[in-house]
Scaffold this motif. Structure first.
Motif, PDB file in Angstrom:
ATOM      1  N   CYS A  14       0.957  -1.309   0.125  1.00 39.50           N
ATOM      2  CA  CYS A  14       0.000   0.098   0.116  1.00 39.50           C
ATOM      3  C   CYS A  14       0.777   1.320  -0.030  1.00 39.50           C
ATOM      4  O   CYS A  14       1.570   1.567   0.974  1.00 39.50           O
ATOM      5  CB  CYS A  14      -0.864  -0.068   1.231  1.00 39.50           C
ATOM      6  SG  CYS A  14      -1.729   1.548   1.594  1.00 39.50           S
ATOM      7  N   CYS A 154      -6.476  -4.551   5.560  1.00 40.68           N
ATOM      8  CA  CYS A 154      -6.582  -3.057   6.119  1.00 40.68           C
ATOM      9  C   CYS A 154      -6.608  -3.563   7.826  1.00 40.68           C
ATOM     10  O   CYS A 154      -6.107  -2.969   8.520  1.00 40.68           O
ATOM     11  CB  CYS A 154      -7.537  -2.301   5.662  1.00 40.68           C
ATOM     12  SG  CYS A 154      -6.972  -1.292   4.103  1.00 40.68           S
ATOM     13  N   CYS A 163      -5.965   5.123   9.610  1.00 40.11           N
ATOM     14  CA  CYS A 163      -6.826   5.311   8.432  1.00 40.11           C
ATOM     15  C   CYS A 163      -8.472   5.234   8.652  1.00 40.11           C
ATOM     16  O   CYS A 163      -9.065   6.015   8.084  1.00 40.11           O
ATOM     17  CB  CYS A 163      -6.335   3.976   7.404  1.00 40.11           C
ATOM     18  SG  CYS A 163      -4.539   4.213   6.922  1.00 40.11           S
TER      19      CYS A 163
HETATM   20  S1  SF4 Z   1      -4.974   0.550   6.692  1.00 42.03           S
HETATM   21 FE1  SF4 Z   1      -4.484   2.363   5.561  1.00 42.03          FE
HETATM   22  S2  SF4 Z   1      -2.263   2.174   5.458  1.00 42.03           S
HETATM   23 FE2  SF4 Z   1      -2.958   0.222   5.923  1.00 42.03          FE
HETATM   24  S3  SF4 Z   1      -3.266  -1.065   3.926  1.00 42.03           S
HETATM   25 FE3  SF4 Z   1      -5.153   0.054   4.515  1.00 42.03          FE
HETATM   26  S4  SF4 Z   1      -5.365   2.026   3.466  1.00 42.03           S
HETATM   27 FE4  SF4 Z   1      -3.026   1.105   3.513  1.00 42.03          FE
END
Ligand code: SF4
Length: 166
Positions: A14, A154, A163
């Protein structure tokens, strides 16, 4: 900018995660997933520390390196992020090549799945990783944090709260 194997890994997962990490925002210590991975790392092969060498390449530390056979051993918990794991390990091999060990190979190990995977570095991989290094520099220079990606993984990301929790 100093690019580490972690940058290479996050680039393949990501770009937002890569950007946050590159800004020094680290939340690994709050992640149960990371704690679990550390435990697997420490308990899977108790005798391995005496068998292999810890190799500090400056921008990356390889925990288990078989000096005699020139093999990097990297332990991972699951194969869900296999592409990112492979490129992280290929980056170790590129760093070793730059340090004068072009013939090194690697083995990705998944002890909970009882699986292993051999990893090699081709000339095409070297070109690709050089492009990735360039792109990582561009992404991390951006003023604005990249968009969220909303993937199932995520929930297991250490930046999840940042996030997704209001
Ligand atoms: S939580 Fe946020 S930083 Fe982590 S993979 Fe998902 S969008 Fe990317």
């Amino acid at each position: 900018m100093i690019i580490t194997a972690t940058h290479i890994n996050y680039y393949h997962i990501c770009h937002r995660k890569l950007w946050l990490f590159s800004r020094g925002i680290q939340m690994e210590h709050t992640s149960e997933v990371v704690e679990e991975a550390k435990l697997i790392h420490e308990s899977s092969y108790p005798q391995r520390a005496s068998k292999y060498t810890e190799l500090d390449l400056g921008v990356a530390k390889i925990d288990f390196y078989d000096e005699k056979n020139k093999v990097v051993h990297e332990i991972k918990k699951s194969r869900k992020m296999e592409t990112a794991h492979q490129w992280q390990v290929k980056y170790y091999l590129l760093l070793l090549r730059r340090a004068g060990v072009p013939e090194a190979t690697a083995i990705l190990e998944y002890p909970t799945l009882k699986k292993t995977m051999e990893v090699f570095l081709s000339d095409d991989d070297v070109h690709y990783l050089e492009e990735v290094e360039h792109e990582i520099e561009q992404i991390t220079r951006q003023e604005k944090v990249p968009e969220k990606i909303n993937k199932s993984f995520c929930k297991k990301c250490s930046y999840y709260d940042l996030c997704w929790v209001e």
